[in-house]
Each structure stands twice: as C-alpha cells, then as structure tokens.
Motif scaffolding. Structure first.
Motif, PDB file in Angstrom:
ATOM      1  N   GLN A  91      -3.699  -3.661   7.601  1.00  0.00           N
ATOM      2  CA  GLN A  91      -3.432  -4.807   6.729  1.00  0.00           C
ATOM      3  C   GLN A  91      -2.429  -5.768   7.348  1.00  0.00           C
ATOM      4  O   GLN A  91      -1.963  -6.698   6.694  1.00  0.00           O
ATOM      5  CB  GLN A  91      -2.903  -4.314   5.369  1.00  0.00           C
ATOM      6  N   GLY A  92      -2.089  -5.549   8.623  1.00  0.00           N
ATOM      7  CA  GLY A  92      -1.183  -6.446   9.325  1.00  0.00           C
ATOM      8  C   GLY A  92       0.288  -6.154   9.117  1.00  0.00           C
ATOM      9  O   GLY A  92       1.139  -6.993   9.446  1.00  0.00           O
ATOM     10  N   VAL A  93       0.641  -4.971   8.570  1.00  0.00           N
ATOM     11  CA  VAL A  93       2.040  -4.622   8.345  1.00  0.00           C
ATOM     12  C   VAL A  93       2.677  -4.216   9.672  1.00  0.00           C
ATOM     13  O   VAL A  93       2.104  -3.438  10.438  1.00  0.00           O
ATOM     14  CB  VAL A  93       2.167  -3.478   7.322  1.00  0.00           C
ATOM     15  N   GLU A  94       3.884  -4.714   9.951  1.00  0.00           N
ATOM     16  CA  GLU A  94       4.556  -4.439  11.204  1.00  0.00           C
ATOM     17  C   GLU A  94       5.096  -3.017  11.241  1.00  0.00           C
ATOM     18  O   GLU A  94       5.396  -2.415  10.203  1.00  0.00           O
ATOM     19  CB  GLU A  94       5.695  -5.432  11.429  1.00  0.00           C
ATOM     20  N   LEU A  95       5.265  -2.500  12.463  1.00  0.00           N
ATOM     21  CA  LEU A  95       5.696  -1.119  12.662  1.00  0.00           C
ATOM     22  C   LEU A  95       7.066  -0.857  12.062  1.00  0.00           C
ATOM     23  O   LEU A  95       7.319   0.201  11.481  1.00  0.00           O
ATOM     24  CB  LEU A  95       5.706  -0.789  14.161  1.00  0.00           C
ATOM     25  N   VAL A  96       7.974  -1.828  12.170  1.00  0.00           N
ATOM     26  CA  VAL A  96       9.324  -1.622  11.652  1.00  0.00           C
ATOM     27  C   VAL A  96       9.313  -1.486  10.132  1.00  0.00           C
ATOM     28  O   VAL A  96      10.116  -0.728   9.556  1.00  0.00           O
ATOM     29  CB  VAL A  96      10.258  -2.777  12.095  1.00  0.00           C
ATOM     30  N   LEU A 119       8.258   4.820   5.395  1.00  0.00           N
ATOM     31  CA  LEU A 119       8.044   6.250   5.543  1.00  0.00           C
ATOM     32  C   LEU A 119       9.338   7.024   5.720  1.00  0.00           C
ATOM     33  O   LEU A 119       9.346   8.252   5.705  1.00  0.00           O
ATOM     34  CB  LEU A 119       7.119   6.521   6.734  1.00  0.00           C
ATOM     35  N   GLY A 120      10.455   6.320   5.928  1.00  0.00           N
ATOM     36  CA  GLY A 120      11.727   7.005   6.026  1.00  0.00           C
ATOM     37  C   GLY A 120      11.977   7.681   7.352  1.00  0.00           C
ATOM     38  O   GLY A 120      12.704   8.675   7.411  1.00  0.00           O
ATOM     39  N   HIS A 121      11.378   7.187   8.446  1.00  0.00           N
ATOM     40  CA  HIS A 121      11.643   7.753   9.759  1.00  0.00           C
ATOM     41  C   HIS A 121      13.023   7.333  10.248  1.00  0.00           C
ATOM     42  O   HIS A 121      13.448   6.195  10.038  1.00  0.00           O
ATOM     43  CB  HIS A 121      10.582   7.294  10.763  1.00  0.00           C
ATOM     44  N   ALA A 122      13.707   8.258  10.932  1.00  0.00           N
ATOM     45  CA  ALA A 122      15.045   7.952  11.432  1.00  0.00           C
ATOM     46  C   ALA A 122      14.987   6.963  12.592  1.00  0.00           C
ATOM     47  O   ALA A 122      15.870   6.121  12.736  1.00  0.00           O
ATOM     48  CB  ALA A 122      15.738   9.239  11.871  1.00  0.00           C
ATOM     49  N   HIS A 123      13.963   7.068  13.428  1.00  0.00           N
ATOM     50  CA  HIS A 123      13.842   6.198  14.594  1.00  0.00           C
ATOM     51  C   HIS A 123      12.429   5.625  14.646  1.00  0.00           C
ATOM     52  O   HIS A 123      11.459   6.312  14.314  1.00  0.00           O
ATOM     53  CB  HIS A 123      14.141   6.958  15.886  1.00  0.00           C
ATOM     54  N   ILE A 124      12.325   4.395  15.103  1.00  0.00           N
ATOM     55  CA  ILE A 124      11.016   3.753  15.167  1.00  0.00           C
ATOM     56  C   ILE A 124      10.131   4.418  16.214  1.00  0.00           C
ATOM     57  O   ILE A 124       8.907   4.336  16.154  1.00  0.00           O
ATOM     58  CB  ILE A 124      11.163   2.240  15.451  1.00  0.00           C
ATOM     59  N   GLY A 125      10.761   5.119  17.183  1.00  0.00           N
ATOM     60  CA  GLY A 125       9.978   5.836  18.184  1.00  0.00           C
ATOM     61  C   GLY A 125       9.120   6.921  17.562  1.00  0.00           C
ATOM     62  O   GLY A 125       8.026   7.210  18.043  1.00  0.00           O
ATOM     63  N   VAL A 126       9.613   7.528  16.489  1.00  0.00           N
ATOM     64  CA  VAL A 126       8.820   8.540  15.781  1.00  0.00           C
ATOM     65  C   VAL A 126       7.580   7.900  15.187  1.00  0.00           C
ATOM     66  O   VAL A 126       6.462   8.422  15.309  1.00  0.00           O
ATOM     67  CB  VAL A 126       9.656   9.209  14.669  1.00  0.00           C
ATOM     68  N   THR A 161       5.169   6.970  18.025  1.00  0.00           N
ATOM     69  CA  THR A 161       4.549   8.123  18.685  1.00  0.00           C
ATOM     70  C   THR A 161       3.518   8.792  17.793  1.00  0.00           C
ATOM     71  O   THR A 161       2.401   9.086  18.208  1.00  0.00           O
ATOM     72  CB  THR A 161       5.622   9.144  19.089  1.00  0.00           C
ATOM     73  N   VAL A 162       3.910   9.023  16.541  1.00  0.00           N
ATOM     74  CA  VAL A 162       3.042   9.777  15.642  1.00  0.00           C
ATOM     75  C   VAL A 162       1.834   8.963  15.208  1.00  0.00           C
ATOM     76  O   VAL A 162       0.724   9.480  15.088  1.00  0.00           O
ATOM     77  CB  VAL A 162       3.837  10.242  14.410  1.00  0.00           C
ATOM     78  N   TYR A 163       2.028   7.656  15.025  1.00  0.00           N
ATOM     79  CA  TYR A 163       0.948   6.844  14.475  1.00  0.00           C
ATOM     80  C   TYR A 163       0.394   5.843  15.491  1.00  0.00           C
ATOM     81  O   TYR A 163      -0.124   4.803  15.117  1.00  0.00           O
ATOM     82  CB  TYR A 163       1.433   6.129  13.218  1.00  0.00           C
ATOM     83  N   ALA A 164       0.526   6.172  16.785  1.00  0.00           N
ATOM     84  CA  ALA A 164       0.022   5.262  17.814  1.00  0.00           C
ATOM     85  C   ALA A 164      -1.497   5.251  17.870  1.00  0.00           C
ATOM     86  O   ALA A 164      -2.103   4.371  18.485  1.00  0.00           O
ATOM     87  CB  ALA A 164       0.589   5.658  19.182  1.00  0.00           C
TER      88      ALA A 164
END
Length: 246
Positions: free
Chosen positions: A182-187, A193-200, A203-206
């Motif tokens: 739907q065009g929502v940005e990763l940040v 979702l409450g992830h501590a780091h955007i890298g998670v 990585t998980v949803y790449a």
C-alpha cells in the motif's frame, strides 16, 4: 543468545570469562513466512464474522500485534473515542494451564479505529457468572483467553475459510507484507510493529513478494518506453531473455 547472556555476566563480574565466546556458530537459516494475501485476509475475516473473537482477528491484521499483546489488552489501554490503543503488556503461557502477564514496554499508540468500532458497540455483560477481569478479549465467563485455545479457534476458522494452515504469528507477517504493497514506508512499519531496530524490519520482511518485484520491473519497462518482458515468444522460439543477453 547464550553467548550474549554470558558476555553480560562477564561485564557484571559474575563470572571470570565467557565460555561460549569461541564457539563457532553456523549461519542461521532464514525463517519461513507464510503471509496471506489481501484476498485471503478478506476471505478469513469473512469466515470469522459472527465469531466472538472476530474483532481480535481483525485487530491482528490491521495492526500486526502479537498474540500475547492482543490477549494482554485491557480496557484502560483503549481510547474508543479516539480509536487508539497503547500496548503495555503481553499475556504469555508460562506453564500448563497457567498464563501470566509480562511487561511489554510502552508502545506508541496504535490507531485501529475501524476494528475497535465493534468493541465500542458491544452490549454490556449481564451474565451472573461474568468475572470482571478488565481484559478486552475474554472467555465466555470474562476471564483471560488461554493462548493455546485461541490458536485452536484460529486453526478451525482457517479450515472454515478454506485457507491453508498457517501460524497465528503469520497474521503479523501478513500485516508487514501488505503494508508495503500500500506504499507504506519501512520506518512506519518498524514503529507499527514495535521493532527495536529498522534492520530487523528490513531483514525479516525483505521478501515482500515476488509480485512486487515483477511490478517494479514492469513499471521501469513502461518508464523506459519498452513493453513488459515476457517469458517467451512462442513454443519453438528462443526465450526473449537469451536474445537480449547475446
């Protein structure tokens, strides 16, 4: 995880050395995700309509909340007028026939106004045996829902909807997969979702979906003024890709 825990014990001077520091660990295998498509999500919600946990499943797909976070929701966590929810705790199964709350850390307010509407319109409980536990989603008697019982109900509803069997946690992965479509940005997904780091999140949803990658290639092809690439141009002809490579 063990290496990290022992390293913390070394820093706190609880133990002299980390015995796991020199242990070689292999590359972790990527976890498999089974997200549902938007059509499958709609099909599932249609099958749950009329079920007492319909609002729970709808909230799960709209917000990506974990099972324990949904079961741990209390009425003081909701603002039905504003249509927001704050995540403060999670309900987890500690041992057989026992569930306990655990502090989840304060999460930013969610704004699931549409899924919360049925809760605002729910009739008051008048049963004599009703126990006021304060939970939003409860058993028939008003107590906390056992996580395994919710999983069983979820599996039955999947069969009723004619869908493949997935884990309840895959609803969370489905939210994270549908949001980029739907065009929502990763940040923004990270915060939701409450992830501590955007890298998670990255990585998980790449693996958002192969279809999105194809759509991206088709969009670029259109922008460059060339037709979308096809897999071949006839039964006896060489694939188009081979001609381009040569």
């Amino acid at each position: 995880m063990l290496k990290s825990a022992l390293e913390h014990a070394v820093r706190e001077e609880e133990i002299p050395r980390n015995a796991a520091r020199n242990v070689h660990t292999g590359t972790p295998r990527p976890r498999r995700f089974e997200p549902v498509t938007a059509d499958e999500a709609g099909q599932f919600l249609a099958a749950t309509r009329g079920h007492r946990s319909h609002a729970l499943f709808e909230l799960a797909l709209h917000t990506g909340l974990r099972k324990g976070e949904l079961l741990g929701l209390r009425w003081e966590d909701l603002d039905l007028d504003a249509g927001t929810a704050v995540i403060r705790r999670t309900l987890q199964r500690r041992r057989a026939h026992h569930a306990a709350h655990q502090d989840a850390g304060l999460r930013a307010p969610h704004r699931p106004s549409h899924p919360l509407r049925p809760l605002a319109e729910a009739p008051p409980r008048a049963a004599a045996a009703w126990q006021r536990s304060g939970h939003v989603f409860t058993t028939v008697q008003g107590g906390a829902i056992e996580p395994t019982n919710l999983t069983r109900a979820f599996t039955r509803l999947l069969r009723k909807a004619g869908l493949r069997r997935i884990r309840f946690h895959d609803l969370r992965h489905s939210t994270a997969t549908l949001l980029p479509e739907q065009g929502v940005e990763l940040v923004v997904i990270k915060e939701l979702l409450g992830h501590a780091h955007i890298g998670v999140t990255a990585t998980v949803y790449a693996h958002v979906r192969l279809r999105l990658q194809r759509d991206a290639i088709d969009t670029l092809s259109t922008a460059l003024g060339s037709p979308a690439i096809t897999t071949g141009n006839g039964d006896n002809d060489e694939p188009l890709a081979c001609a381009i490579v040569r």
